[in-house]
Design a protein around this motif. Sequence first.
Motif, mmCIF file in Angstrom:
data_model
loop_
_atom_site.group_PDB
_atom_site.id
_atom_site.type_symbol
_atom_site.label_atom_id
_atom_site.label_comp_id
_atom_site.label_asym_id
_atom_site.label_seq_id
_atom_site.Cartn_x
_atom_site.Cartn_y
_atom_site.Cartn_z
ATOM 1 N N ILE A 118 -16.182 -37.962 32.387
ATOM 2 C CA ILE A 118 -17.457 -37.700 33.061
ATOM 3 C C ILE A 118 -17.548 -36.238 33.490
ATOM 4 O O ILE A 118 -18.606 -35.609 33.403
ATOM 5 N N LYS A 119 -16.423 -35.695 33.972
ATOM 6 C CA LYS A 119 -16.436 -34.302 34.436
ATOM 7 C C LYS A 119 -16.799 -33.349 33.303
ATOM 8 O O LYS A 119 -17.524 -32.375 33.509
ATOM 9 N N ASP A 120 -16.306 -33.627 32.093
ATOM 10 C CA ASP A 120 -16.614 -32.755 30.959
ATOM 11 C C ASP A 120 -18.103 -32.765 30.649
ATOM 12 O O ASP A 120 -18.703 -31.726 30.339
ATOM 13 N N ILE A 121 -18.709 -33.945 30.755
ATOM 14 C CA ILE A 121 -20.150 -34.057 30.486
ATOM 15 C C ILE A 121 -20.946 -33.304 31.547
ATOM 16 O O ILE A 121 -21.905 -32.586 31.247
ATOM 17 N N GLU B 167 -27.820 -27.820 25.821
ATOM 18 C CA GLU B 167 -29.248 -27.653 26.106
ATOM 19 C C GLU B 167 -29.961 -28.996 26.192
ATOM 20 O O GLU B 167 -30.806 -29.219 27.073
ATOM 21 N N GLN B 168 -29.647 -29.905 25.258
ATOM 22 C CA GLN B 168 -30.255 -31.236 25.281
ATOM 23 C C GLN B 168 -29.880 -31.994 26.557
ATOM 24 O O GLN B 168 -30.712 -32.686 27.154
ATOM 25 N N LEU B 169 -28.624 -31.823 26.971
ATOM 26 C CA LEU B 169 -28.137 -32.518 28.166
ATOM 27 C C LEU B 169 -28.879 -32.040 29.402
ATOM 28 O O LEU B 169 -29.335 -32.841 30.227
ATOM 29 N N LYS B 170 -29.019 -30.731 29.524
ATOM 30 C CA LYS B 170 -29.701 -30.177 30.688
ATOM 31 C C LYS B 170 -31.180 -30.556 30.700
ATOM 32 O O LYS B 170 -31.732 -30.916 31.734
ATOM 33 N N SER B 171 -31.818 -30.515 29.536
ATOM 34 C CA SER B 171 -33.242 -30.841 29.475
ATOM 35 C C SER B 171 -33.496 -32.321 29.725
ATOM 36 O O SER B 171 -34.613 -32.713 30.069
ATOM 37 N N THR B 172 -32.451 -33.153 29.561
ATOM 38 C CA THR B 172 -32.578 -34.589 29.842
ATOM 39 C C THR B 172 -32.264 -34.901 31.298
ATOM 40 O O THR B 172 -33.032 -35.583 31.985
ATOM 41 N N LYS C 69 -33.642 -23.027 38.401
ATOM 42 C CA LYS C 69 -34.420 -22.705 37.207
ATOM 43 C C LYS C 69 -33.552 -21.837 36.308
ATOM 44 O O LYS C 69 -33.202 -20.707 36.647
ATOM 45 N N GLU C 70 -33.229 -22.385 35.155
ATOM 46 C CA GLU C 70 -32.276 -21.763 34.240
ATOM 47 C C GLU C 70 -32.746 -20.376 33.780
ATOM 48 O O GLU C 70 -31.958 -19.445 33.662
#
Length: 599
Positions: free
Chosen positions: A163-166, A450-455, A557-558
Amino acid sequence: MMPRKKRKMLFLASIIAILLIIMVVCMILYFTTDMFKSNQTLFAKYVGQNITNIEKMYDEVGTSEYDEELKQNKYTTDTKIKINYTEELGKSTENTRNSINQLNLQIKGQGDETNQYNYQDIYLYNNDKKITEVEYVKTKDVYGIKFSDLFGKFLLIQNDENIKDILKKAGYAEETLDNIPNNIEFNYDLQEIFEFSDEEKQNLQTKYLDIIKTNSAKENFSKQKNQTIQVDGKTIYANAYILTLSKEQMNQIYLKILEEVKKDELILGRIDKVQNLLEKYFKKTTDFRKKFIQNIEDLSTNIIRNNIGMEETKIIVYENYHSTVKTIIQNVDFEITIDSLSLQGEKYIQIEYQDTPNKHTQTLTYKKAKEKMEIGIKIKEDQQIKQYSLVRNEKIEGKKCDKNIIAKYEDNLNRVEATIEQQINIIDVTEEDIIFKEENYINLSELDKEQLKSTIDPILHQANDKLKDITTNEVKVAELWKVLMVVGITKEEPNFEAGITETERHRFNSKFEMLQSESLEQARVLDLITAIKDNLIDIEVLSGTQLKLKLDQFEHKEELYTTLTSFMEQNKNRKYSAKVSYNETTGLVSDLILTILEK
């Protein structure tokens, strides 16, 4: 007439036969009764029974006969949880008007342990109004959660993923993840850590009772017959076996027991298991074996330094029909009483500790009768009384089980009571399982950064907004924290407007306060920007040489990180000062003022 020699042999054989019979009878009496046993042996025997009685209580508290059935069958659950809080208890100003008493939790679920499936649909209500809904599902090693009124899909993760890696991939700073487990679920039987086999228990009991016996003289033991005692309000006649020790003798036994514990691999091995478990799921923080041994050595040193005095310690164990019913340990500073009774299917155990000089008493009580089990803890200090209790009623009819659990805390002024009503049904066929299809889930493990952050970011922002809405319109944060403080879950009073504790405020602020400086090189400023990027929500230009970097506890805000980095590149070889300012209401750092210094 029989010859004299034969008569003599027959007489001798008869004597031997009689002696053998007497020996057999004596052996039977020795092993089945208390005849011929010394006071030392009987004292050890009945003291040891306390361990067995307490162990049985421990086994019964966490399990029921119905639990084993659930492991082998499919089942459904319907659970309702309600909390009631009363303040100014027993006074004319007694008050139950608070937002907490309006809330209730309803959980509908189904399980199939054989196929490693579990589903829970959780609703939070304010009276009859639904506030929010969360769905949870586990199928084999895949876990999913859906915030049903915020986001239409399950967020999935596999238990073998770290989980920490994610979370790191999602942009969370490593120092904020120390208390996050590596995996979702403990695939480990916690009871197994502390469980001893029958042989191990017998070895432990024999070893430590032998230390008491071998370090106590025969004259230290005595017996009193037909003593009248009270156990659970019942009058009982019992024999008392007494061990009387001087302070020096008692301390000598303490030291020998502690020395044995310090090298007892049976006990140390259990500590190692705890260590291994925590290292598997969390960041290693301490060496428990080393700390345990050090604590024993410190305690031994303290005993040696204070081994002066004339006071005595008495250990009195009362036996009724070969069962231990009461044990008392008396000392000038304290008294410990253990009561144990089992009559007609009803079980009762009470352990009480009295700190005489400080007028402090703690009592643990356990009762079990047919379908009802009660556990109570009472703490009395001077005139202040705190009581924790749990009552469980369990009614089983065929494949159906109705449980009613009442957990209650009460002191001189407050009462907090949680009621849990649950219906469990063993069934042949469950409703249709949640099947993960492409249109109903997002697998976080398969997403890039990027997909992870946007989700995750939009969901977290929505969840944060939902939480703020609940704490603003449905339940008052001040009342919730007051309940947590009353029952002893937290000792810190938060800033109610901010909804945070002093510890949380300090943790957040220190991250930015340590960045303050009167003179920073560009490389250090870039490190500073990296450190604040997860909390940066806005940039305000105060002048040609001064920027105000606005910070938030939960949001960021990235794109501002890129903007700020580009600004630094355009102002190479310059020095900067950094200073924080605070929100007057919350006390949290709200801004970091960055100033370009004159050349």
